[in-house]
Scaffold this motif. Structure first.
Motif, short mmCIF file in Angstrom:
data_model
loop_
_atom_site.label_atom_id
_atom_site.label_comp_id
_atom_site.label_asym_id
_atom_site.label_seq_id
_atom_site.Cartn_x
_atom_site.Cartn_y
_atom_site.Cartn_z
N ARG A 125 27.83 47.02 72.06
CA ARG A 125 28.71 46.01 72.68
C ARG A 125 29.71 45.51 71.66
O ARG A 125 29.59 45.76 70.47
CB ARG A 125 27.88 44.86 73.22
N THR A 126 30.67 44.77 72.14
CA THR A 126 31.61 44.06 71.29
C THR A 126 31.25 42.59 71.35
O THR A 126 30.98 42.05 72.41
CB THR A 126 33.05 44.29 71.76
N VAL A 127 31.25 41.94 70.18
CA VAL A 127 30.84 40.55 70.09
C VAL A 127 31.97 39.76 69.44
O VAL A 127 32.62 40.24 68.51
CB VAL A 127 29.55 40.42 69.23
N ARG A 128 32.19 38.54 69.91
CA ARG A 128 33.21 37.68 69.34
C ARG A 128 32.57 36.32 69.02
O ARG A 128 32.65 35.39 69.82
CB ARG A 128 34.37 37.53 70.32
N PRO A 129 31.96 36.19 67.83
CA PRO A 129 31.35 34.91 67.46
C PRO A 129 32.43 33.83 67.30
O PRO A 129 33.62 34.13 67.17
CB PRO A 129 30.68 35.20 66.11
N VAL B 153 28.19 37.28 58.17
CA VAL B 153 27.56 36.12 58.79
C VAL B 153 28.35 35.75 60.04
O VAL B 153 29.57 35.58 59.98
CB VAL B 153 27.49 34.92 57.82
N ALA B 154 27.64 35.64 61.16
CA ALA B 154 28.25 35.27 62.44
C ALA B 154 27.67 33.92 62.87
O ALA B 154 26.45 33.73 62.84
CB ALA B 154 27.97 36.33 63.50
N VAL B 155 28.55 33.01 63.27
CA VAL B 155 28.13 31.67 63.68
C VAL B 155 28.56 31.46 65.13
O VAL B 155 29.72 31.69 65.49
CB VAL B 155 28.76 30.58 62.79
#
Length: 142
Positions: free
Chosen positions: A52-56, A65-67
């Motif tokens: 998938r594509t993720v946009r934190p 690091v993703a917040v």
């Protein structure tokens, strides 16, 4: 692809649609605190993963690091999520789907070597920024 059900007409639905998904007050407060601590980050950064594509909400690319700043209602906070009265069950299903998606995103990011922080909107921006700073700051002597 099956589309999710349409929410029942109600004042809650109208209110929910008007909520922001980016640049929320809790997110801006956390970004301000991180910036004051000398941390530089990316906003709106897209992470492409095999699944998938993720946009934190906030990303530290070098440290991987993703917040995510999660709203209490939308992500089902155990302390503050209060469901609207809804005989159709739409909102219960919607929050359950969000929780499952969050868990899948966490798993996918961890599998790709990322560290994930999920901050509830009710949590102190100062405290959260300190925890994140400790994880992102370079090791002494490195």
């Amino acid at each position: 692809m099956k589309l999710p059900p349409v929410p029942p007409p109600s004042s809650a639905s109208k209110s929910m649609k008007s909520n922001r998904s980016i640049d929320t007050k809790p997110e801006l407060a956390l970004r301000r605190q991180l910036f004051q601590r000398g941390l530089r980050y990316r906003v709106g950064y897209r992470i492409s993963l095999p699944q998938r594509t993720v946009r934190p909400d906030i990303v530290f690319t070098r440290r991987k690091v993703a917040v995510f700043v999660d709203g209490c209602f939308w992500h089902g906070c155990p302390l503050h999520c209060r469901m609207p009265s809804d005989p159709s069950g739409y909102w219960h299903e919607k929050i359950d789907r969000n929780k499952k998606r969050d868990a899948a995103v966490n798993d996918a990011l961890r599998a790709a070597g990322w560290t994930i922080f999920r901050v509830w909107e009710h949590e102190s921006a100062e405290d959260s920024a300190e925890i994140i700073r400790a994880a992102v700051a370079p090791c002494p002597g490195a």
